[in-house]
Design a protein around this motif. Structure first.
Motif, PDB file in Angstrom:
ATOM      1  N   GLN A 120       0.841  -1.197   0.000  1.00 20.48           N
ATOM      2  CA  GLN A 120       0.000   0.000   0.000  1.00 20.48           C
ATOM      3  C   GLN A 120       0.875   1.246   0.000  1.00 20.48           C
ATOM      4  N   LEU A 121       0.563   2.204  -0.911  1.00 19.21           N
ATOM      5  CA  LEU A 121       1.304   3.459  -0.983  1.00 19.21           C
ATOM      6  C   LEU A 121       0.839   4.368   0.152  1.00 19.21           C
ATOM      7  N   LEU A 122       1.750   4.606   1.085  1.00 16.31           N
ATOM      8  CA  LEU A 122       1.381   5.398   2.255  1.00 16.31           C
ATOM      9  C   LEU A 122       1.438   6.893   2.001  1.00 16.31           C
ATOM     10  N   ASP A 123       2.465   7.359   1.322  1.00 13.23           N
ATOM     11  CA  ASP A 123       2.652   8.814   1.213  1.00 13.23           C
ATOM     12  C   ASP A 123       3.468   9.125  -0.038  1.00 13.23           C
ATOM     13  N   VAL A 124       3.229  10.311  -0.596  1.00 12.40           N
ATOM     14  CA  VAL A 124       3.996  10.849  -1.729  1.00 12.40           C
ATOM     15  C   VAL A 124       4.713  12.093  -1.237  1.00 12.40           C
ATOM     16  N   LYS A 125       6.026  12.108  -1.374  1.00 15.28           N
ATOM     17  CA  LYS A 125       6.838  13.170  -0.789  1.00 15.28           C
ATOM     18  C   LYS A 125       7.181  14.300  -1.757  1.00 15.28           C
ATOM     19  N   PHE A 126       6.775  14.226  -3.009  1.00 14.91           N
ATOM     20  CA  PHE A 126       7.158  15.239  -3.998  1.00 14.91           C
ATOM     21  C   PHE A 126       5.924  15.999  -4.473  1.00 14.91           C
ATOM     22  N   GLU A 127       6.185  17.187  -5.027  1.00 17.63           N
ATOM     23  CA  GLU A 127       5.138  17.978  -5.665  1.00 17.63           C
ATOM     24  C   GLU A 127       5.269  17.830  -7.179  1.00 17.63           C
ATOM     25  N   GLU A 128       4.154  17.799  -7.851  1.00 21.04           N
ATOM     26  CA  GLU A 128       4.174  17.662  -9.305  1.00 21.04           C
ATOM     27  C   GLU A 128       4.874  18.863  -9.931  1.00 21.04           C
ATOM     28  N   GLY A 129       5.817  18.580 -10.828  1.00 21.93           N
ATOM     29  CA  GLY A 129       6.596  19.631 -11.463  1.00 21.93           C
ATOM     30  C   GLY A 129       7.779  20.112 -10.657  1.00 21.93           C
ATOM     31  N   GLN A 130       8.050  19.469  -9.538  1.00 26.04           N
ATOM     32  CA  GLN A 130       9.139  19.891  -8.655  1.00 26.04           C
ATOM     33  C   GLN A 130      10.477  19.404  -9.200  1.00 26.04           C
ATOM     34  N   LEU A 131      11.513  20.224  -8.971  1.00 30.63           N
ATOM     35  CA  LEU A 131      12.868  19.805  -9.277  1.00 30.63           C
ATOM     36  C   LEU A 131      13.372  18.933  -8.130  1.00 30.63           C
ATOM     37  N   GLY A 135      18.569  10.824  -5.117  1.00 34.85           N
ATOM     38  CA  GLY A 135      18.571  10.378  -3.732  1.00 34.85           C
ATOM     39  C   GLY A 135      17.442  10.930  -2.901  1.00 34.85           C
ATOM     40  N   ASP A 136      16.661  11.886  -3.436  1.00 30.78           N
ATOM     41  CA  ASP A 136      15.533  12.421  -2.675  1.00 30.78           C
ATOM     42  C   ASP A 136      14.429  11.361  -2.525  1.00 30.78           C
ATOM     43  N   LEU A 137      13.752  11.391  -1.381  1.00 31.75           N
ATOM     44  CA  LEU A 137      12.644  10.476  -1.123  1.00 31.75           C
ATOM     45  C   LEU A 137      11.413  10.954  -1.879  1.00 31.75           C
ATOM     46  N   LEU A 138      10.872  10.096  -2.743  1.00 30.88           N
ATOM     47  CA  LEU A 138       9.707  10.451  -3.553  1.00 30.88           C
ATOM     48  C   LEU A 138       8.406   9.913  -2.965  1.00 30.88           C
ATOM     49  N   ALA A 139       8.399   8.674  -2.495  1.00 27.50           N
ATOM     50  CA  ALA A 139       7.172   8.049  -1.970  1.00 27.50           C
ATOM     51  C   ALA A 139       7.565   6.928  -1.017  1.00 27.50           C
ATOM     52  N   GLU A 140       6.566   6.411  -0.249  1.00 32.83           N
ATOM     53  CA  GLU A 140       6.825   5.363   0.727  1.00 32.83           C
ATOM     54  C   GLU A 140       5.696   4.349   0.698  1.00 32.83           C
ATOM     55  N   ILE A 141       6.095   3.088   0.650  1.00 32.30           N
ATOM     56  CA  ILE A 141       5.151   1.971   0.681  1.00 32.30           C
ATOM     57  C   ILE A 141       5.140   1.396   2.107  1.00 32.30           C
ATOM     58  N   VAL A 234      -0.067   7.680  -9.431  1.00 35.17           N
ATOM     59  CA  VAL A 234      -0.905   6.989  -8.456  1.00 35.17           C
ATOM     60  C   VAL A 234      -0.993   7.834  -7.204  1.00 35.17           C
ATOM     61  N   ASP A 235      -2.111   7.770  -6.538  1.00 34.51           N
ATOM     62  CA  ASP A 235      -2.340   8.555  -5.333  1.00 34.51           C
ATOM     63  C   ASP A 235      -2.083   7.703  -4.090  1.00 34.51           C
ATOM     64  N   PRO A 236      -1.747   8.331  -2.985  1.00 31.59           N
ATOM     65  CA  PRO A 236      -1.564   7.584  -1.737  1.00 31.59           C
ATOM     66  C   PRO A 236      -2.839   6.842  -1.347  1.00 31.59           C
ATOM     67  N   GLY A 237      -2.652   5.640  -0.741  1.00 30.77           N
ATOM     68  CA  GLY A 237      -3.782   4.808  -0.348  1.00 30.77           C
ATOM     69  C   GLY A 237      -4.038   3.666  -1.284  1.00 30.77           C
ATOM     70  N   ASN A 238      -3.537   3.756  -2.515  1.00 25.92           N
ATOM     71  CA  ASN A 238      -3.715   2.674  -3.481  1.00 25.92           C
ATOM     72  C   ASN A 238      -2.665   1.591  -3.251  1.00 25.92           C
ATOM     73  N   ASN A 239      -3.051   0.386  -3.575  1.00 29.17           N
ATOM     74  CA  ASN A 239      -2.112  -0.726  -3.545  1.00 29.17           C
ATOM     75  C   ASN A 239      -1.356  -0.774  -4.866  1.00 29.17           C
ATOM     76  N   VAL A 240      -0.049  -0.848  -4.789  1.00 29.44           N
ATOM     77  CA  VAL A 240       0.800  -0.891  -5.973  1.00 29.44           C
ATOM     78  C   VAL A 240       1.498  -2.250  -6.013  1.00 29.44           C
ATOM     79  N   SER A 241       1.832  -2.658  -7.211  1.00 28.41           N
ATOM     80  CA  SER A 241       2.549  -3.913  -7.407  1.00 28.41           C
ATOM     81  C   SER A 241       3.948  -3.623  -7.914  1.00 28.41           C
ATOM     82  N   ASN A 242       4.744  -4.652  -7.980  1.00 25.35           N
ATOM     83  CA  ASN A 242       6.106  -4.498  -8.460  1.00 25.35           C
ATOM     84  C   ASN A 242       6.079  -4.045  -9.925  1.00 25.35           C
ATOM     85  N   GLY A 243       6.649  -2.879 -10.207  1.00 31.09           N
ATOM     86  CA  GLY A 243       6.659  -2.314 -11.558  1.00 31.09           C
ATOM     87  C   GLY A 243       5.641  -1.233 -11.789  1.00 31.09           C
TER      88      GLY A 243
END
Length: 484
Positions: A120-131, A135-141, A234-243
């Protein structure tokens, strides 16, 4: 019947026809008189602008009106007025030899960042269009399943480590007993095999612990490159699979532009590249109005496209201000060489004839024009190099050429400078003077039209910076003619 009344009837039949004929003749005479009077008024206005008074200031409705009208018609027929034209002075300048092409912006790297473990995708750490940086953290499962798996693998590893230690202790005892000839050789060999078995199990447990650590690390999605993040997939809260794709990152600093070069121009480009020269490349917008960025040519493709007769080329741009965007359409100009010390005139002065290109050159003495065949060279925008036919300092006609012929008399601009072929086309403009506005005229004869107001209000200078001696109205006449 009265014979007198009978004899008058035929005469009365012609009376209406005579009246109609008289009216027609009167209308024709009035129209002719008005036409002659209008033509004389136009000629009088033209002569007044040239500084001469009309030959007659009054005209009656009878034969006196025909004499000035005939004189005006003769003047129009035998003395055509000068043609107002726009001019430019041939100058010595540099012409850039460029190759033009169509291209598109291609990023050096375009990476689609996806999930490497399911969950499950818990959180998205980036803003759309952000530089983002590498090594920056983008999202967390959700890491809990993988944390449990790691602990399970670590427990199995600890258990097998203890089992191996016990087996090694027993092996040491068996070796002592075997030396004392208390046990058989077979029992010692079995214990050695058991120790090796536990060592293998311990290696598998260590691999399981490492895999569990990797999967746990994959729950944190890290930026693999530096660039601009696109829209999240994908938005946080959705289940993601490998790939499963999370976001796309595009590297824009630096950036490449792919374009094509005609095969006829390929030898000159290859010659420059083999000599070690870095050819400058300019990227322009779709309308060729704004230059977007400067770069250099870095490589050519290894084959020519037989369908188009072109070869693909790649240019690299630093793109520090991010003026170039991925997949953007651009016009490309490659600076191949620079022709220095050439005779330059505006391209608007060139005219086509059956035997080649020609220009109208103005004779400053009598303000007449003559046709000259010219040999043209490279072109840069609105400027063209002339190899033969025009010398620096000569005046060529750039506007109002349609009605010119060999030997035609022209009227040079008096209140504005003749356009300098080496000056920018967007020179500052100024309003014409009141005297110049008075000289504007209109007429119905050949070559008579209203002169358009010029956009350049400066005075034409010679190449040495001085003002020309003939910078006066072209319609000015010598003093002797005025006396006559």
């Amino acid at each position: 019947m009265n014979p007198t009344s009978a004899s008058k009837r035929p005469r009365r039949k012609w009376l209406p026809y005579l009246i109609v004929l008289g009216i027609v003749l009167a209308i024709a005479a009035a129209g002719y008189w008005l036409a002659m009077r209008t033509q004389y008024a136009q000629m009088a206005q033209f002569m007044q602008m040239r500084g001469r008074p009309p030959r007659s200031t009054t005209a009656s409705s009878t034969g006196n009106a025909r004499q000035p009208a005939a004189a005006a018609a003769g003047a129009v027929a035998f003395q055509a007025p000068p043609m107002p034209v726009g001019t430019a002075t041939a100058v010595i300048g540099d012409i850039k030899i460029t190759l033009n092409g169509l291209g598109s912006v291609t990023p050096l790297r375009n990476v689609t960042v996806g999930a490497q473990v399911a969950g499950q995708l818990l959180d998205v750490k980036f803003e759309e269009g952000q530089l983002v940086r590498q090594g920056d953290l983008l999202a967390e499962i959700d890491p809990r399943p993988y944390q449990a798996a790691l602990e399970q693998a670590q427990g199995a590893l600890a258990r097998d480590q203890a089992t191996l230690a016990n087996a090694k202790t027993d092996l040491a005892r068996y070796q002592t007993l075997f030396e004392q000839d208390s046990i058989a050789r077979q029992q010692l060999d079995s214990q050695k095999s058991l120790v090796h078995q536990y060592e293998g199990t311990l290696g598998a447990d260590a691999g399981a612990v490492a895999a569990a650590k990797v999967n746990l690390a994959y729950t944190k999605i890290i930026a693999p490159i530096s660039g601009r993040a696109g829209l999240r997939a994908v938005d946080p809260g959705n289940n993601v699979s490998n790939g499963s794709a999370i976001v796309t990152i595009t590297q824009l600093k630096p950036v490449n532009v792919l374009f094509t070069i005609a095969e006829d121009s390929l030898p000159a480009v290859v010659k420059q590249l083999r000599a070690g020269n870095k050819l400058p490349v300019e990227a322009w917008d779709r309308g060729l109005k704004n230059k977007l960025a400067d770069g250099v040519l870095v490589s050519l493709d290894n084959a020519i496209d037989v369908n188009t007769g072109t070869v693909k080329a790649k240019a690299e741009f630093a793109n520090a201000d991010e003026s170039l965007f991925a997949n953007q359409f651009v016009n490309v100009r490659v600076l191949l060489d620079t022709l220095r010390g050439a005779t330059v005139i505006p391209t608007s002065a060139l005219q086509h004839a059956a035997n080649g290109l020609f220009v109208y050159v103005v004779n400053p003495a009598d303000k007449t024009v003559s046709q000259r065949l010219v040999a043209t060279g490279p072109t840069e925008g609105e400027r063209v190099a002339i190899g033969d036919g025009v010398k620096p300092g000569e005046i060529v006609v750039t506007d109002g050429i349609d009605k010119l012929r060999e030997g035609s008399v022209v009227e040079l601009p008096a209140t504005n400078a003749s356009t300098d072929a080496g000056a920018p086309a967007h020179a500052a403009a100024s309003a014409p003077s009141p005297d110049a506005q008075k000289r504007q005229w209109s007429g119905a004869g050949q070559g008579q039209h209203r002169r358009n107001a010029t956009t350049d209000g400066t005075t034409q200078n010679k190449p040495d910076g001085t003002k020309p001696v003939d910078a006066k109205p072209a319609d000015a006449k010598p003093a002797e003619e005025k006396k006559q």
